[in-house]
Design a protein around this motif. Structure first.
Motif, PDB file in Angstrom:
ATOM      1  N   ASP A  46       0.822  -1.210   0.000  1.00  0.00           N
ATOM      2  CA  ASP A  46       0.000   0.000   0.000  1.00  0.00           C
ATOM      3  C   ASP A  46       0.859   1.264   0.000  1.00  0.00           C
ATOM      4  O   ASP A  46       0.328   2.361  -0.091  1.00  0.00           O
ATOM      5  CB  ASP A  46      -0.929   0.020   1.220  1.00  0.00           C
ATOM      6  N   LYS A  47       2.153   1.114   0.101  1.00  0.00           N
ATOM      7  CA  LYS A  47       3.051   2.271   0.100  1.00  0.00           C
ATOM      8  C   LYS A  47       3.227   2.817  -1.318  1.00  0.00           C
ATOM      9  O   LYS A  47       2.743   2.239  -2.278  1.00  0.00           O
ATOM     10  CB  LYS A  47       4.399   1.907   0.714  1.00  0.00           C
ATOM     11  N   THR A  48       3.935   3.929  -1.425  1.00  0.00           N
ATOM     12  CA  THR A  48       4.080   4.626  -2.702  1.00  0.00           C
ATOM     13  C   THR A  48       5.544   4.846  -3.043  1.00  0.00           C
ATOM     14  O   THR A  48       6.341   5.207  -2.186  1.00  0.00           O
ATOM     15  CB  THR A  48       3.372   6.002  -2.616  1.00  0.00           C
ATOM     16  N   LEU A  49       5.883   4.630  -4.308  1.00  0.00           N
ATOM     17  CA  LEU A  49       7.197   4.988  -4.832  1.00  0.00           C
ATOM     18  C   LEU A  49       7.078   6.437  -5.283  1.00  0.00           C
ATOM     19  O   LEU A  49       6.210   6.782  -6.085  1.00  0.00           O
ATOM     20  CB  LEU A  49       7.582   4.108  -6.015  1.00  0.00           C
ATOM     21  N   LYS A  50       7.931   7.283  -4.741  1.00  0.00           N
ATOM     22  CA  LYS A  50       7.870   8.709  -5.052  1.00  0.00           C
ATOM     23  C   LYS A  50       9.138   9.135  -5.770  1.00  0.00           C
ATOM     24  O   LYS A  50      10.235   8.822  -5.338  1.00  0.00           O
ATOM     25  CB  LYS A  50       7.691   9.521  -3.777  1.00  0.00           C
ATOM     26  N   ILE A  51       8.949   9.852  -6.873  1.00  0.00           N
ATOM     27  CA  ILE A  51      10.065  10.378  -7.652  1.00  0.00           C
ATOM     28  C   ILE A  51       9.930  11.888  -7.667  1.00  0.00           C
ATOM     29  O   ILE A  51       8.889  12.427  -8.038  1.00  0.00           O
ATOM     30  CB  ILE A  51      10.036   9.828  -9.094  1.00  0.00           C
ATOM     31  N   ARG A  52      10.990  12.559  -7.235  1.00  0.00           N
ATOM     32  CA  ARG A  52      11.001  14.022  -7.178  1.00  0.00           C
ATOM     33  C   ARG A  52      12.213  14.534  -7.943  1.00  0.00           C
ATOM     34  O   ARG A  52      13.345  14.155  -7.641  1.00  0.00           O
ATOM     35  CB  ARG A  52      11.082  14.520  -5.723  1.00  0.00           C
ATOM     36  N   ILE A  53      11.959  15.384  -8.920  1.00  0.00           N
ATOM     37  CA  ILE A  53      13.035  15.999  -9.693  1.00  0.00           C
ATOM     38  C   ILE A  53      12.819  17.505  -9.671  1.00  0.00           C
ATOM     39  O   ILE A  53      11.721  17.978  -9.953  1.00  0.00           O
ATOM     40  CB  ILE A  53      13.053  15.488 -11.155  1.00  0.00           C
ATOM     41  N   LYS A  54      13.865  18.221  -9.320  1.00  0.00           N
ATOM     42  CA  LYS A  54      13.798  19.676  -9.309  1.00  0.00           C
ATOM     43  C   LYS A  54      15.046  20.197 -10.000  1.00  0.00           C
ATOM     44  O   LYS A  54      16.160  19.874  -9.605  1.00  0.00           O
ATOM     45  CB  LYS A  54      13.714  20.219  -7.880  1.00  0.00           C
ATOM     46  N   SER A  55      14.828  21.014 -11.041  1.00  0.00           N
ATOM     47  CA  SER A  55      15.968  21.538 -11.784  1.00  0.00           C
ATOM     48  C   SER A  55      16.365  22.903 -11.246  1.00  0.00           C
ATOM     49  O   SER A  55      15.624  23.539 -10.500  1.00  0.00           O
ATOM     50  CB  SER A  55      15.631  21.654 -13.270  1.00  0.00           C
ATOM     51  N   GLU A  56      17.532  23.322 -11.664  1.00  0.00           N
ATOM     52  CA  GLU A  56      18.036  24.638 -11.266  1.00  0.00           C
ATOM     53  C   GLU A  56      17.084  25.735 -11.747  1.00  0.00           C
ATOM     54  O   GLU A  56      16.930  26.765 -11.101  1.00  0.00           O
ATOM     55  CB  GLU A  56      19.432  24.853 -11.850  1.00  0.00           C
ATOM     56  N   GLU A  57      16.413  25.510 -12.874  1.00  0.00           N
ATOM     57  CA  GLU A  57      15.478  26.494 -13.422  1.00  0.00           C
ATOM     58  C   GLU A  57      14.103  26.413 -12.766  1.00  0.00           C
ATOM     59  O   GLU A  57      13.138  26.983 -13.236  1.00  0.00           O
ATOM     60  CB  GLU A  57      15.312  26.286 -14.937  1.00  0.00           C
TER      61      GLU A  57
END
Length: 127
Positions: A46-57
Motif C-alpha cells: 500500500d506504500k508509494t514509490l515517489k520520484i522528485r526531480i527539481k531543476s536549477e530552473e
C-alpha cells in the motif's frame, strides 16, 4: 517460530501431547506466521514509490506510484521497451529482477538521492 515447533515436539516426546495434537499445534503456528507476514506485505504494497526531480530552473517533476502499480508497470514496461529497437539500448542493462527483489524485501526509504553540479536534484524513495 522454530523454537515453538521444537517445544511442541519436546512435549510430544515427553508424552504430554499425542502426535495428532502436535500436528495441530504446528499447523496453527505456521498459519499464524503466514497471516502475520501477509499483513506486513499487504501494508507494504500500500506504500508509494515517489520520484522528485527539481531543476536549477525550478522545473519540477513529482511522480507518485503505488508499489502495486509500479510492480505491474515495471514488468510490462520492461518487456515492451526491450522489444523497441530505439529504446532497447536504454533498458537493456536495467536489472528488473533486482528491483523486484528489493520490493519483495520491502525496501523502504531513500533509493536514489542525486544532486548535480548545476543544482538539479533527483530523489526516489518509498514511503
Amino acid at each position: 517460530m522454530k523454537e515453538e515447533i521444537a517445544k511442541v515436539i519436546r512435549m510430544m516426546e515427553e508424552g504430554k501431547i499425542d502426535a495428532e495434537k502436535a500436528t495441530e499445534l504446528i499447523s496453527l503456528l505456521k498459519e499464524k506466521e503466514e497471516s502475520g507476514s501477509t499483513a506486513k506485505s499487504t501494508s507494504y504494497l500500500d506504500k508509494t514509490l515517489k520520484i522528485r526531480i527539481k531543476s536549477e530552473e525550478n522545473d519540477q517533476v513529482n511522480v507518485n506510484l503505488p508499489i502495486r502499480l509500479f510492480q505491474v508497470l515495471l514488468r510490462a514496461g520492461h518487456g515492451i521497451a526491450s522489444s523497441i529497437p530505439e529504446v532497447e539500448k536504454y533498458v537493456k542493462d536495467l536489472d528488473v529482477d533486482l528491483i523486484l527483489a528489493a520490493i519483495d524485501q520491502e525496501l523502504e526509504g531513500s533509493i536514489v538521492d542525486i544532486s548535480t553540479n548545476n543544482g538539479d536534484k533527483i530523489d526516489v524513495y518509498v514511503e
